[in-house]
Design an enzyme around this catalytic site. Structure first.
Site, PDB file in Angstrom:
ATOM      1  N   TYR A  84       0.710  -1.321   0.077  1.00  0.00           N
ATOM      2  CA  TYR A  84       0.069  -0.064   0.113  1.00  0.00           C
ATOM      3  C   TYR A  84       1.015   1.251   0.021  1.00  0.00           C
ATOM      4  O   TYR A  84       0.378   2.449  -0.410  1.00  0.00           O
ATOM      5  CB  TYR A  84      -0.963  -0.021   1.249  1.00  0.00           C
ATOM      6  CG  TYR A  84      -2.010  -0.850   1.351  1.00  0.00           C
ATOM      7  CD1 TYR A  84      -3.203  -0.369   0.222  1.00  0.00           C
ATOM      8  CD2 TYR A  84      -2.337  -1.905   1.756  1.00  0.00           C
ATOM      9  CE1 TYR A  84      -4.230  -1.182   0.193  1.00  0.00           C
ATOM     10  CE2 TYR A  84      -3.449  -2.680   1.646  1.00  0.00           C
ATOM     11  CZ  TYR A  84      -4.399  -2.447   0.762  1.00  0.00           C
ATOM     12  OH  TYR A  84      -5.636  -3.275   0.742  1.00  0.00           O
ATOM     13  N   SER A  91       6.244   7.083  -5.749  1.00  0.00           N
ATOM     14  CA  SER A  91       4.802   7.420  -5.032  1.00  0.00           C
ATOM     15  C   SER A  91       4.362   8.665  -6.157  1.00  0.00           C
ATOM     16  O   SER A  91       4.945   9.556  -6.181  1.00  0.00           O
ATOM     17  CB  SER A  91       4.949   8.080  -3.699  1.00  0.00           C
ATOM     18  OG  SER A  91       3.999   8.634  -3.331  1.00  0.00           O
ATOM     19  N   GLU A 149      -6.619   0.224  -4.444  1.00  0.00           N
ATOM     20  CA  GLU A 149      -6.741   1.349  -3.561  1.00  0.00           C
ATOM     21  C   GLU A 149      -7.918   2.245  -3.931  1.00  0.00           C
ATOM     22  O   GLU A 149      -7.597   3.004  -4.957  1.00  0.00           O
ATOM     23  CB  GLU A 149      -5.602   2.093  -3.514  1.00  0.00           C
ATOM     24  CG  GLU A 149      -4.447   1.730  -2.971  1.00  0.00           C
ATOM     25  CD  GLU A 149      -3.342   2.565  -2.827  1.00  0.00           C
ATOM     26  OE1 GLU A 149      -3.082   3.673  -2.979  1.00  0.00           O
ATOM     27  OE2 GLU A 149      -2.368   2.154  -2.027  1.00  0.00           O
TER      28      GLU A 149
END
Length: 177
Positions: A84, A91, A149
């Protein structure tokens, strides 16, 4: 300035010193202090997310921003090795084009249960109309390299968001064309 359609992941990381030069504070409901960098996105993404949130308010859907921009250094602090949390540089939050969203129904948590709330369903249906994709869809974990997600949206422009939404492609699949 990086393109809005740029692919950011473990194989295509951003440089440690990359900071978008057009970051602005986003005027949406947020679960973060007023001066937090989490409230920032690149200018065009910020404008689009404000329009998306305005639409959600009209439809009586209670979206709350959780985390937008995140520096390379902040991502280093957060990286735990889980699927996650991306390593620093990998990122999308560092690009200033990604936003994590939640709602009171799931206690503002970033959880898969969000997908089943009215807010999660709204985000799934309406985000592409404003230039956002659900970046890590269910069933595409092996392609994206990240766990599902339903709370993570990424600005890619309206035309690309609609294309990806209609075809069911991920950003990785699009870049492989």
């Amino acid at each position: 300035m990086l393109s809005y359609t740029l692919l950011v992941n473990r194989e295509h990381p951003l440089e440690p010193d990359y900071i978008p030069d057009d970051l602005v504070y986003v005027d949406i409901p947020f679960h973060a202090p007023h001066d937090s960098p989490k409230r920032m996105l690149r200018r065009q993404a910020a404008k689009a997310v404000q329009e998306l949130f305005h639409r959600s308010i009209e439809m009586k859907v209670n979206l709350i921003g959780i985390s937008g921009y995140r520096s390379y250094q902040r991502q280093q602090q957060l990286h735990t090795g889980s699927s996650y949390v991306a390593p620093a540089g990998a990122s999308e939050h560092q690009s200033g084009l990604a936003l994590d969203v939640s709602c009171p129904a799931v206690s503002l948590e970033l959880t898969e249960e969000f997908a089943h709330t009215p807010e999660g369903k709204f985000l799934h249906d309406y985000a592409p109309l404003y230039g956002f994709i659900l970046r890590y869809p269910q069933g595409k974990e092996k392609i994206t390299g990240y766990a599902y997600e339903p709370w993570h949206i990424r600005y890619v422009t309206k035309s690309l968001a609609l294309y990806l939404s209609l075809t069911g492609m991920t950003l990785e699949e699009y870049h492989a064309i």
